[in-house]
Design a protein around this motif. Structure first.
Motif, PDB file in Angstrom:
ATOM      1  N   MET A 196       0.716  -1.196   0.069  1.00  0.00           N
ATOM      2  CA  MET A 196       0.124  -0.105   0.203  1.00  0.00           C
ATOM      3  C   MET A 196       0.968   1.152   0.026  1.00  0.00           C
ATOM      4  SD  MET A 196      -1.426  -0.274   4.020  1.00  0.00           S
ATOM      5  CE  MET A 196      -1.097  -1.829   3.693  1.00  0.00           C
TER       6      MET A 196
ATOM      7  N   ARG B 267     -11.059   4.805   9.594  1.00  0.00           N
ATOM      8  CA  ARG B 267     -10.068   5.417   8.258  1.00  0.00           C
ATOM      9  C   ARG B 267      -9.112   4.616   8.418  1.00  0.00           C
ATOM     10  NH1 ARG B 267     -10.981  11.687  10.278  1.00  0.00           N
ATOM     11  NH2 ARG B 267     -13.098  11.601   9.526  1.00  0.00           N
ATOM     12  N   LEU B 268      -8.443   4.114   9.002  1.00  0.00           N
ATOM     13  CA  LEU B 268      -7.062   3.164   8.971  1.00  0.00           C
ATOM     14  C   LEU B 268      -7.591   1.975   8.144  1.00  0.00           C
ATOM     15  CD1 LEU B 268      -5.159   3.762  12.146  1.00  0.00           C
ATOM     16  CD2 LEU B 268      -4.381   4.338  10.018  1.00  0.00           C
ATOM     17  N   TYR B 269      -8.594   1.368   8.610  1.00  0.00           N
ATOM     18  CA  TYR B 269      -9.385   0.069   7.820  1.00  0.00           C
ATOM     19  C   TYR B 269      -9.505   0.679   6.380  1.00  0.00           C
ATOM     20  CZ  TYR B 269     -12.760  -2.883   6.096  1.00  0.00           C
ATOM     21  OH  TYR B 269     -13.564  -3.801   5.184  1.00  0.00           O
ATOM     22  N   GLU B 270      -9.854   1.779   6.169  1.00  0.00           N
ATOM     23  CA  GLU B 270     -10.358   2.227   4.524  1.00  0.00           C
ATOM     24  C   GLU B 270      -9.226   2.284   3.952  1.00  0.00           C
ATOM     25  OE1 GLU B 270     -13.123   5.608   5.469  1.00  0.00           O
ATOM     26  OE2 GLU B 270     -14.509   4.421   6.090  1.00  0.00           O
ATOM     27  N   LYS B 271      -8.148   2.897   4.342  1.00  0.00           N
ATOM     28  CA  LYS B 271      -6.861   3.214   3.706  1.00  0.00           C
ATOM     29  C   LYS B 271      -5.982   1.741   3.333  1.00  0.00           C
ATOM     30  CE  LYS B 271      -6.292   7.721   5.708  1.00  0.00           C
ATOM     31  NZ  LYS B 271      -5.226   8.697   6.733  1.00  0.00           N
ATOM     32  N   GLY B 272      -6.816   0.696   4.213  1.00  0.00           N
ATOM     33  CA  GLY B 272      -6.010  -0.363   3.808  1.00  0.00           C
ATOM     34  C   GLY B 272      -4.846  -0.832   4.958  1.00  0.00           C
ATOM     35  N   HIS B 273      -4.683  -0.211   5.976  1.00  0.00           N
ATOM     36  CA  HIS B 273      -3.743  -0.595   7.092  1.00  0.00           C
ATOM     37  C   HIS B 273      -4.252  -1.707   8.140  1.00  0.00           C
ATOM     38  CE1 HIS B 273      -1.348   2.688   5.416  1.00  0.00           C
ATOM     39  NE2 HIS B 273      -2.062   3.388   5.519  1.00  0.00           N
TER      40      HIS B 273
ATOM     41  N   PHE C 162       1.711   8.853   8.986  1.00  0.00           N
ATOM     42  CA  PHE C 162       0.509   8.763   9.652  1.00  0.00           C
ATOM     43  C   PHE C 162       0.130  10.192  10.322  1.00  0.00           C
ATOM     44  CE2 PHE C 162       1.260   4.192   9.822  1.00  0.00           C
ATOM     45  CZ  PHE C 162       0.590   3.756   9.014  1.00  0.00           C
TER      46      PHE C 162
ATOM     47  N   GLU D  21      -3.173   8.482  14.377  1.00  0.00           N
ATOM     48  CA  GLU D  21      -2.917   7.282  13.766  1.00  0.00           C
ATOM     49  C   GLU D  21      -1.980   6.566  13.970  1.00  0.00           C
ATOM     50  OE1 GLU D  21      -5.308   8.418   9.316  1.00  0.00           O
ATOM     51  OE2 GLU D  21      -2.875   9.000   9.642  1.00  0.00           O
TER      52      GLU D  21
ATOM     53  N   ILE E 105       1.689   5.174   0.921  1.00  0.00           N
ATOM     54  CA  ILE E 105       1.283   6.416   1.765  1.00  0.00           C
ATOM     55  C   ILE E 105       1.197   7.613   0.694  1.00  0.00           C
ATOM     56  CG2 ILE E 105       1.740   7.686   3.312  1.00  0.00           C
ATOM     57  CD1 ILE E 105       1.187   5.414   4.486  1.00  0.00           C
ATOM     58  N   GLN E 106       0.117   8.179   0.593  1.00  0.00           N
ATOM     59  CA  GLN E 106      -0.101   9.281  -0.279  1.00  0.00           C
ATOM     60  C   GLN E 106       0.742  10.386   0.104  1.00  0.00           C
ATOM     61  OE1 GLN E 106      -1.875   8.977  -2.933  1.00  0.00           O
ATOM     62  NE2 GLN E 106      -1.973   6.809  -2.271  1.00  0.00           N
TER      63      GLN E 106
END
Length: 140
Positions: A1, A58-64, A17, A21, A3-4
């Motif tokens: 994944m 949000r961490l779940y939605e970001k894939g972490h 993060f 986070e 990181i943006q």
């Protein structure tokens, strides 16, 4: 994944993060499986359940994080697990950053890396030399 945004002015996990986070990820990495309530109780702040839940989702939605729900009604429980270990996450992020810098700035990054390694720790220079020797042997 991927990181943006990487925050160069920050340190540690705060580079990748937000500060809350990062603290939550450290807790999840340490305990491997947690509920929102677990994380809330392990944080030193008086953060509300909803705040912790929002950040974890949000961490779940970001894939972490991975999420699993067990039970029904009042017995329902949501557990979170990290998608990667902390070491895997750091290895992946440093690889992504390094590859991007090498692709864009080639010889500049090599020169900066050698200078940074020399300043940081002479043992790192030995490691770099060993990896280069290993690479050279593999090419023969």
């Amino acid at each position: 994944m991927r990181i943006q945004r990487i925050k160069l002015s920050e340190e540690g996990m705060n580079r990748f993060f937000g500060s809350l986070e990062a603290r939550i990820m450290d807790i999840v990495w340490k305990h491997e499986e947690v509920t929102i309530k677990d994380v809330q109780s392990l944080l030193d702040d008086d953060l509300s359940f909803n705040t912790v839940m929002t950040v974890m989702n949000r961490l779940y939605e970001k894939g972490h994080l991975r999420k699993s729900i067990t039970g029904k009604g009042r017995a329902r429980s949501t557990c979170f697990q990290p998608v990667q270990t902390k070491e895997q996450f750091i290895q992946e992020q440093t690889r992504i950053v390094t590859e991007g810098l090498v692709q864009e700035y080639g010889h500049l990054i090599v020169n900066q890396l050698v200078d940074a390694v020399k300043q940081a720790d002479p043992q790192l220079m030995c490691l770099l030399e060993a990896r280069l020797d290993e690479w050279k042997r593999g090419r023969s």
